[in-house]
Scaffold this motif. Structure first.
Motif, PDB file in Angstrom:
ATOM      1  N   LEU A 122       5.895   1.158  11.026  1.00  0.00           N
ATOM      2  CA  LEU A 122       6.280   1.518   9.664  1.00  0.00           C
ATOM      3  C   LEU A 122       6.765   2.968   9.633  1.00  0.00           C
ATOM      4  O   LEU A 122       6.103   3.878  10.114  1.00  0.00           O
ATOM      5  CB  LEU A 122       5.079   1.340   8.735  1.00  0.00           C
ATOM      6  CG  LEU A 122       5.383   1.453   7.236  1.00  0.00           C
ATOM      7  CD1 LEU A 122       6.442   0.465   6.833  1.00  0.00           C
ATOM      8  CD2 LEU A 122       4.115   1.237   6.434  1.00  0.00           C
ATOM      9  N   GLY A 123       7.939   3.166   9.078  1.00  0.00           N
ATOM     10  CA  GLY A 123       8.495   4.510   9.019  1.00  0.00           C
ATOM     11  C   GLY A 123       9.267   4.906  10.265  1.00  0.00           C
ATOM     12  O   GLY A 123       9.952   5.915  10.275  1.00  0.00           O
TER      13      GLY A 123
ATOM     14  N   SER B 176       3.011   6.927   6.286  1.00  0.00           N
ATOM     15  CA  SER B 176       3.705   6.498   7.490  1.00  0.00           C
ATOM     16  C   SER B 176       5.118   7.048   7.547  1.00  0.00           C
ATOM     17  O   SER B 176       5.856   6.755   8.479  1.00  0.00           O
ATOM     18  CB  SER B 176       3.762   4.973   7.557  1.00  0.00           C
ATOM     19  OG  SER B 176       2.481   4.434   7.529  1.00  0.00           O
TER      20      SER B 176
ATOM     21  N   VAL C 127       4.673  14.530   5.364  1.00  0.00           N
ATOM     22  CA  VAL C 127       4.086  13.927   6.545  1.00  0.00           C
ATOM     23  C   VAL C 127       5.100  13.921   7.681  1.00  0.00           C
ATOM     24  O   VAL C 127       4.758  14.127   8.844  1.00  0.00           O
ATOM     25  CB  VAL C 127       3.659  12.482   6.221  1.00  0.00           C
ATOM     26  CG1 VAL C 127       3.032  11.839   7.432  1.00  0.00           C
ATOM     27  CG2 VAL C 127       2.685  12.467   5.067  1.00  0.00           C
ATOM     28  N   GLU C 128       6.355  13.706   7.286  1.00  0.00           N
ATOM     29  CA  GLU C 128       7.416  13.622   8.277  1.00  0.00           C
ATOM     30  C   GLU C 128       7.484  14.905   9.119  1.00  0.00           C
ATOM     31  O   GLU C 128       7.623  14.857  10.345  1.00  0.00           O
ATOM     32  CB  GLU C 128       8.746  13.382   7.548  1.00  0.00           C
ATOM     33  CG  GLU C 128       9.806  12.705   8.367  1.00  0.00           C
ATOM     34  CD  GLU C 128       9.291  11.495   9.111  1.00  0.00           C
ATOM     35  OE1 GLU C 128       8.634  10.642   8.467  1.00  0.00           O
ATOM     36  OE2 GLU C 128       9.524  11.390  10.319  1.00  0.00           O
TER      37      GLU C 128
ATOM     38  N   VAL D 159       0.119  15.800   4.210  1.00  0.00           N
ATOM     39  CA  VAL D 159       0.030  14.959   3.017  1.00  0.00           C
ATOM     40  C   VAL D 159       0.025  15.822   1.755  1.00  0.00           C
ATOM     41  O   VAL D 159       0.629  15.496   0.744  1.00  0.00           O
ATOM     42  CB  VAL D 159      -1.239  14.076   3.061  1.00  0.00           C
ATOM     43  CG1 VAL D 159      -1.385  13.264   1.798  1.00  0.00           C
ATOM     44  CG2 VAL D 159      -1.197  13.160   4.270  1.00  0.00           C
TER      45      VAL D 159
ATOM     46  N   LEU E 167      -6.661   4.446   3.649  1.00  0.00           N
ATOM     47  CA  LEU E 167      -5.340   3.997   3.237  1.00  0.00           C
ATOM     48  C   LEU E 167      -4.402   3.955   4.416  1.00  0.00           C
ATOM     49  O   LEU E 167      -3.261   4.364   4.366  1.00  0.00           O
ATOM     50  CB  LEU E 167      -4.799   4.916   2.130  1.00  0.00           C
ATOM     51  CG  LEU E 167      -5.303   6.354   2.141  1.00  0.00           C
ATOM     52  CD1 LEU E 167      -4.420   7.216   2.990  1.00  0.00           C
ATOM     53  CD2 LEU E 167      -5.390   6.870   0.731  1.00  0.00           C
ATOM     54  N   ALA E 168      -4.913   3.425   5.501  1.00  0.00           N
ATOM     55  CA  ALA E 168      -4.150   3.515   6.734  1.00  0.00           C
ATOM     56  C   ALA E 168      -3.058   2.463   6.856  1.00  0.00           C
ATOM     57  O   ALA E 168      -1.953   2.757   7.296  1.00  0.00           O
ATOM     58  CB  ALA E 168      -5.092   3.415   7.915  1.00  0.00           C
ATOM     59  N   LEU E 169      -3.351   1.229   6.466  1.00  0.00           N
ATOM     60  CA  LEU E 169      -2.434   0.134   6.795  1.00  0.00           C
ATOM     61  C   LEU E 169      -1.967  -0.615   5.547  1.00  0.00           C
ATOM     62  O   LEU E 169      -2.620  -0.594   4.513  1.00  0.00           O
ATOM     63  CB  LEU E 169      -3.141  -0.868   7.716  1.00  0.00           C
ATOM     64  CG  LEU E 169      -3.633  -0.324   9.055  1.00  0.00           C
ATOM     65  CD1 LEU E 169      -4.418  -1.388   9.785  1.00  0.00           C
ATOM     66  CD2 LEU E 169      -2.475   0.162   9.899  1.00  0.00           C
TER      67      LEU E 169
ATOM     68  N   ARG F 148       4.729  15.087  11.531  1.00  0.00           N
ATOM     69  CA  ARG F 148       4.975  14.163  12.626  1.00  0.00           C
ATOM     70  C   ARG F 148       5.943  14.732  13.637  1.00  0.00           C
ATOM     71  O   ARG F 148       5.771  14.564  14.840  1.00  0.00           O
ATOM     72  CB  ARG F 148       5.587  12.875  12.086  1.00  0.00           C
ATOM     73  CG  ARG F 148       4.617  12.050  11.328  1.00  0.00           C
ATOM     74  CD  ARG F 148       5.373  10.875  10.812  1.00  0.00           C
ATOM     75  NE  ARG F 148       4.533   9.711  10.812  1.00  0.00           N
ATOM     76  CZ  ARG F 148       5.011   8.491  10.736  1.00  0.00           C
ATOM     77  NH1 ARG F 148       6.306   8.287  10.680  1.00  0.00           N
ATOM     78  NH2 ARG F 148       4.200   7.478  10.725  1.00  0.00           N
TER      79      ARG F 148
ATOM     80  N   HIS G 222      -5.911   7.814   8.514  1.00  0.00           N
ATOM     81  CA  HIS G 222      -6.547   8.120   7.247  1.00  0.00           C
ATOM     82  C   HIS G 222      -7.727   7.205   7.007  1.00  0.00           C
ATOM     83  O   HIS G 222      -7.786   6.093   7.502  1.00  0.00           O
ATOM     84  CB  HIS G 222      -5.543   7.993   6.101  1.00  0.00           C
ATOM     85  CG  HIS G 222      -4.496   9.047   6.150  1.00  0.00           C
ATOM     86  ND1 HIS G 222      -4.701  10.311   5.705  1.00  0.00           N
ATOM     87  CD2 HIS G 222      -3.235   9.018   6.646  1.00  0.00           C
ATOM     88  CE1 HIS G 222      -3.612  11.026   5.893  1.00  0.00           C
ATOM     89  NE2 HIS G 222      -2.704  10.266   6.468  1.00  0.00           N
TER      90      HIS G 222
ATOM     91  N   ASN H 183       0.871  -1.177   0.000  1.00  0.00           N
ATOM     92  CA  ASN H 183       0.000   0.000   0.000  1.00  0.00           C
ATOM     93  C   ASN H 183       0.907   1.226   0.000  1.00  0.00           C
ATOM     94  O   ASN H 183       1.327   1.705   1.048  1.00  0.00           O
ATOM     95  CB  ASN H 183      -0.890  -0.035   1.243  1.00  0.00           C
ATOM     96  CG  ASN H 183      -1.918   1.071   1.243  1.00  0.00           C
ATOM     97  OD1 ASN H 183      -1.769   2.057   0.526  1.00  0.00           O
ATOM     98  ND2 ASN H 183      -2.956   0.907   2.028  1.00  0.00           N
TER      99      ASN H 183
ATOM    100  N   ARG I 173      -1.932   3.027  16.590  1.00  0.00           N
ATOM    101  CA  ARG I 173      -0.653   3.482  16.070  1.00  0.00           C
ATOM    102  C   ARG I 173      -0.559   5.009  16.109  1.00  0.00           C
ATOM    103  O   ARG I 173       0.401   5.576  16.628  1.00  0.00           O
ATOM    104  CB  ARG I 173      -0.470   3.006  14.623  1.00  0.00           C
ATOM    105  CG  ARG I 173       0.817   3.517  14.022  1.00  0.00           C
ATOM    106  CD  ARG I 173       0.994   3.040  12.613  1.00  0.00           C
ATOM    107  NE  ARG I 173       0.005   3.635  11.720  1.00  0.00           N
ATOM    108  CZ  ARG I 173       0.045   3.514  10.400  1.00  0.00           C
ATOM    109  NH1 ARG I 173       1.005   2.808   9.840  1.00  0.00           N
ATOM    110  NH2 ARG I 173      -0.867   4.069   9.655  1.00  0.00           N
TER     111      ARG I 173
END
Lengths: 352, 295
Positions: free
Chosen positions: B103-104, A238, B74-75, B54, B89-91, B78, B86, A231, B161
């Motif tokens: 992740l990330g 993320s 996004v970074e 985003v 499209l979260a996971l 954060r 979201h 995805n 998360r």
């Protein structure tokens, strides 16, 4: 990542609430457990197919198939394709494709030969320069692929089809359409050298495959590769640097194609400008037979290794048995379709 | 309470010929739950995407603690302590819950292996499991991929998360859309406990019951602008719907004099709803809605 679920029974008893979703999950979990087991078992199944092939051919032709000479030949023939297929595994896990590998292999072989010829082609330094040039050439093409895919937003199928044509055409332009000979010292040296009875080319291929297999399964680089294929929007949200990672993945495939080009020079002694136009399809077939999903997000290097050897064993075995070698193409094609069918079916079962 | 934690002023964003946001404003105070509501196409999701890094706005200003910021990624959002759940499209479905959780921001092994990029699977699994349990998200197994989880569990993982990593703000875009009654209640409880832990929550949803159940305040977007603000406890369903559909307009910041691009906007705003603002969220409580608060 693909560890099997322990048992569908325990899943059912631990599934959370009595809400509508809880019910759905409960109804779905035996099926989900089954597909999980099949999913994780794809390598196992395909591995069993390989073992069965080896056993059958050994029983039918014990004196010619099951000899160390024949098996070593088989492995040596597969070693170069294995390098391409390992790079392809990364690319396909990101839900991409790389049709250009055969072209990059040839182009890298040509540039390496040119440079080695220009530097004398006899000294060790010249031969080492050759491998550096081959890998750099592949790397540059790979970066180009990756940049066009990630930043140009052009579908990978088109990008790599384009660079396949460019690199094959470019190699023909550089050589004038006539195959160049590899330096004799390379062909007679690395091409024939053995270590503990096994060709050095095989050792190189095995080492690269091991390292990349571990990176895919155990390292952050591999994790991000899976995440992008699974995805890419979620990965981006993320904080995964999706575009940079894609460039790296295609660059890796290019780098491996460059190395394969050099090893191919050593082994066959010629640049083989017209001999590699179906390498991409062989590599893709191997990766897919090995259980990597064309939709991305799933796959292993172990599976790819098995996927490389099934066609190789079939070809070798058919030759020894005296079966028309054309049958190999027919059988590999059928195995390929079966593997993809299995993947589709697994995904459909999962998404319901 | 001092100034707003997060403030957006005059945000504009168009996609081709579509103006998704036309000077939208948004205000979020420290430690509150704000619902951002609006009809389809009002620009809620676009605004959230901009505030969470985003997408970048075409025009307008974002302030955190009164200081202007620009999120290029996004970074960066954060780093400012902002996390987002979201809508769809979260996971990554092929990865395990723990892999998604980290992740990330993967945890690497200590020492040389870590420097080579080796993942510390055990540490990540343990931590993910702890965080999920703390928030009441139970997972049957942490070695299977997210694709085998139910919708409620997936949403639980996604929310857990975001909540784990957020220091200041969590945006939740339709967190209950795919959920049943019980799981929805869970998520709402989760939102409350997040707020109680000092992290502000912005809830985007179509479900007015959810809105009334958890919101400290409600901001209404319509046609790319903020058109109304309410305090959560004392607003009626009619007022919310009225603001969303344009039958009622309230926020002077959102209705800057020209109504040319908005033909179906009524000429007069409802006076009854005006005059409530951030500094006095409890004034004008016409109805006593204690049961809503207690839910």
């Amino acid at each position: 990542m693909t560890a099997p679920s322990r048992s569908s029974k325990s899943q059912r008893t631990e599934t959370e609430d009595a809400g509508p979703d809880g019910v759905a999950a409960r109804a779905g979990s035996p099926g989900a457990g089954l597909t999980r087991r099949l999913g994780s078992a794809q390598e196992v199944w395909i591995g069993l197919v390989l073992v069965a092939l080896l056993v059958v051919f050994s029983l039918l032709e014990p004196d010619s198939f099951a000899t160390s000479f024949n098996l070593l030949n088989l492995v040596a023939d597969a070693a170069i394709l294995l390098l391409l297929a390992v790079g392809m595994t990364y690319v396909i896990i990101t839900s991409g494709i790389d049709l250009s590998v055969g072209g990059l292999l040839v182009f890298s072989g040509v540039t390496a030969t040119k440079v080695m010829e220009a530097t004398g082609a006899t000294s060790t330094g010249s031969l080492l320069l050759g491998v550096v040039v081959a890998m750099l050439t592949g790397l540059v093409w790979g970066v180009l692929n990756g940049a066009l895919v990630a930043y140009g937003r052009i579908p990978p199928l088109i990008v790599t089809l384009g660079t396949l044509g460019m690199s094959l055409g470019g190699a023909l332009l550089l050589t004038g359409g006539v195959d160049m000979r590899a330096p004799g010292r390379l062909n007679l040296g690395l091409g024939l050298d053995k270590f503990v009875g096994v060709p050095v080319i095989v050792w190189i291929s095995v080492a690269v495959t091991l390292v990349l297999g571990v990176i895919l399964a155990q390292c952050r680089f591999g994790r991000h590769t899976y995440a992008i294929g699974s995805n890419s929007k979620a990965a981006r949200n993320s904080g995964v640097l999706v575009n940079k990672h894609l460039v790296k993945v295609y660059a890796l495939a290019g780098l491996l194609a460059g190395l394969a080009g050099y090893l191919s020079l050593a082994k066959y002694g010629v640049t083989g400008v017209s001999a590699h136009s179906t390498d991409n399809l062989q590599a893709i077939a191997a990766v897919v037979i090995g259980g990597t999903s064309l939709f991305g997000g799933a796959g292993t290097v172990t599976g790819t290794v098995i996927g490389v050897f099934i066609p190789a064993v079939l070809q070798n075995g058919f030759q020894i048995l005296g079966v028309k070698p054309f049958w190999q193409q027919v059988v590999v094609g059928a195995v390929l379709i079966a593997a993809v069918y299995l993947d589709q079916w697994r995904r459909k079962a999962r998404d319901n | 309470m001092t100034g707003p934690l997060l403030e957006a002023k005059g945000i504009e964003k168009s996609y081709g010929h579509v103006d998704a946001l036309r000077g939208a404003d948004f205000t979020l105070m420290e430690g509150e739950v704000v619902s951002l509501i609006g009809d389809n196409g009002a620009g809620k999701s676009t605004l959230v995407k901009i505030l969470s890094g985003v997408e970048s706005p075409d025009a307008g200003q974002i302030l955190i603690d009164g200081d202007p910021v620009r999120f290029e990624s996004v970074e960066q959002a954060r780093v400012a302590g902002i996390e987002t759940v979201h809508q769809d499209l979260a996971l990554c479905a092929d990865l395990t819950p723990a892999a998604n959780f980290f992740l990330g921001r993967e945890v690497l092994r200590p020492g040389l292996l870590g420097r080579l990029g080796f993942l510390d699977h055990a540490a990540m699994r343990t931590r993910a499991r702890q965080e999920c349990e703390r928030l009441g998200v139970r997972l049957k197994s942490d070695t299977v991929s997210v694709s085998t989880l139910s919708g409620g569990q997936r949403q639980g993982v996604a929310v857990a998360r975001a909540v784990t990593w957020a220091r200041r703000v969590v945006f939740m875009d339709e967190p209950t859309a795919a959920l049943g009654v019980v799981q929805t209640e869970r998520v709402l409880d989760l939102i409350r406990s997040v707020r109680d832990s000092g992290v502000a929550v912005v809830l985007i949803t179509h479900n007015m019951q959810d809105v009334k159940a958890v919101s400290d305040r409600i901001e209404v977007l319509r046609l790319g602008r903020r058109v109304a603000r309410f305090s959560g406890a004392d607003v009626s369903m009619e007022e919310l719907v009225g603001a969303m559909t344009g039958a009622l307009e309230q926020d002077p910041a959102g209705s800057d004099s020209n109504g040319l691009d908005d033909p179906d906007r009524p000429g007069t705003a409802e006076p009854r709803a005006s005059g409530r603002d951030l500094d006095a969220p409890d004034t004008g409580a016409l109805e006593s809605l204690d049961e809503e608060q207690n839910r």
